[in-house]
Write an enzyme that holds these catalytic residues in place. Structure first.
Site, PDB file in Angstrom:
ATOM      1  N   HIS A  44      -3.383  -7.558   0.515  1.00 15.24           N
ATOM      2  CA  HIS A  44      -2.926  -6.924   1.755  1.00 15.24           C
ATOM      3  C   HIS A  44      -4.057  -6.302   2.558  1.00 15.24           C
ATOM      4  O   HIS A  44      -3.849  -5.890   3.703  1.00 15.24           O
ATOM      5  CB  HIS A  44      -1.897  -5.835   1.438  1.00 15.24           C
ATOM      6  CG  HIS A  44      -0.609  -6.358   0.892  1.00 15.24           C
ATOM      7  ND1 HIS A  44       0.242  -7.154   1.622  1.00 15.24           N
ATOM      8  CD2 HIS A  44      -0.023  -6.195  -0.328  1.00 15.24           C
ATOM      9  CE1 HIS A  44       1.309  -7.459   0.893  1.00 15.24           C
ATOM     10  NE2 HIS A  44       1.161  -6.903  -0.299  1.00 15.24           N
ATOM     11  N   ARG A  69      -8.050  -7.191  -6.384  1.00 16.43           N
ATOM     12  CA  ARG A  69      -6.726  -7.823  -6.401  1.00 16.43           C
ATOM     13  C   ARG A  69      -6.785  -9.072  -5.522  1.00 16.43           C
ATOM     14  O   ARG A  69      -7.106  -8.999  -4.338  1.00 16.43           O
ATOM     15  CB  ARG A  69      -5.632  -6.884  -5.885  1.00 16.43           C
ATOM     16  CG  ARG A  69      -4.278  -7.592  -5.826  1.00 16.43           C
ATOM     17  CD  ARG A  69      -3.111  -6.638  -5.682  1.00 16.43           C
ATOM     18  NE  ARG A  69      -3.029  -6.037  -4.359  1.00 16.43           N
ATOM     19  CZ  ARG A  69      -1.993  -5.284  -3.953  1.00 16.43           C
ATOM     20  NH1 ARG A  69      -0.979  -5.047  -4.786  1.00 16.43           N
ATOM     21  NH2 ARG A  69      -1.985  -4.746  -2.750  1.00 16.43           N
ATOM     22  N   GLN A 146       0.630  -7.553 -12.242  1.00 17.22           N
ATOM     23  CA  GLN A 146       1.578  -6.699 -11.526  1.00 17.22           C
ATOM     24  C   GLN A 146       3.020  -7.117 -11.809  1.00 17.22           C
ATOM     25  O   GLN A 146       3.373  -8.302 -11.728  1.00 17.22           O
ATOM     26  CB  GLN A 146       1.311  -6.743 -10.024  1.00 17.22           C
ATOM     27  CG  GLN A 146       0.111  -5.881  -9.632  1.00 17.22           C
ATOM     28  CD  GLN A 146       0.168  -5.464  -8.177  1.00 17.22           C
ATOM     29  OE1 GLN A 146      -0.298  -6.206  -7.319  1.00 17.22           O
ATOM     30  NE2 GLN A 146       0.706  -4.297  -7.906  1.00 17.22           N
TER      31      GLN A 146
END
Length: 257
Positions: A44, A69, A146
């Site tokens: 993101h 990530r 996750q």
């Protein structure tokens, strides 16, 4: 590599922060602030792999461990960021044992995995540390899966038991959305999900992690048994501080009207 993985295995509480701006300057500032680890967010965040490289270079001299990530368990995406020096990888939406195995397969060199081998990469000090790196990387790389969906909740034991997954990391927003209770973090269903994730991780000898909204929530999640705890992001620090200052200035100006 720094000793974050050992500390996680030993059950220590280790504190982290998100890096979402893609900036080496904010990465350096945050990493120098006292966090045990920082996470460069390529899912993101605003930055690209090229930006991640400059961030890793900025973090290198600090005490913080640099994690990244990626946006998926795609093998080539994981390979790229490992080669530039990430100490660990977080993959979003690890929903089942096949996802977990695919992630670990991409993290590890043969014969335990299928990570491609290149000698002159930053992670191996451009060849100078290649022999030691290839010998120790499979053990040293931190694998963070996750847990963000009801499917993942139904497969917790298998995901947690996967060799190479070190942390089950709760994604609060996505998980509550999947449960149909978006952002209802006090909802009993969400609390039950957290307890199930922690129990599965503990059963497999793994750790549990979470990104919390504010430091005031620390005790709540620590008492659940969560030890890999992140709070805040460079983007939030800038935005929150800017809004607060603007508000104070507006309040001061209002006194003169």
């Amino acid at each position: 590599m720094k000793n974050l993985k050992t500390r996680i295995k030993n059950g220590e509480a280790v504190h982290g922060c998100w890096l979402a701006l893609g900036s080496p300057l904010t990465a350096e500032m945050v990493a120098s602030a006292g966090f045990d680890w920082v996470l460069i967010d390529l899912e993101h965040g605003a930055g690209s792999e090229k930006d991640a490289l400059s961030q890793l270079q900025a973090i290198e001299h600090t005490a913080a461990t640099a994690l990244i990530r990626v946006e998926s368990i795609t093998k080539q995406r994981i390979l790229k960021v490992l080669d530039i020096g990430a100490a660990g990888i977080m993959c979003p939406h690890v929903n089942n044992v096949n996802d977990a195995k695919a992630m670990v397969n991409a993290l590890r060199f043969p014969p335990q995995g299928s990570r491609g081998i290149a000698k002159f990469v930053r992670a191996a000090n451009f060849g100078d540390n290649f022999a030691n790196y290839i010998k120790t990387a499979n053990e040293n790389i931190i694998g963070i899966a996750q847990i963000e969906s009801t499917e993942a909740l139904n497969n917790l034991d298998e995901i947690a038991a996967t060799d190479g997954i070190d942390v089950l990391f709760i994604g609060p927003s996505d998980l509550t959305a999947s449960l149909g209770i978006f952002s209802q973090f006090s909802h009993p269903t969400y609390k039950d999900a957290i307890k199930a994730i922690v129990a599965a991780a503990k059963k497999a000898g793994k750790a549990t992690g979470i990104l919390i909204a504010n430091a005031g929530d620390y005790n709540t999640y620590y008492n659940y048994g969560i030890r890999v705890i992140a709070c805040g992001a460079d983007s939030a620090f800038v935005a929150d501080s800017a809004r607060a200052l603007s508000g104070r200035l507006s309040e001061a100006r209002g006194k003169y009207k």
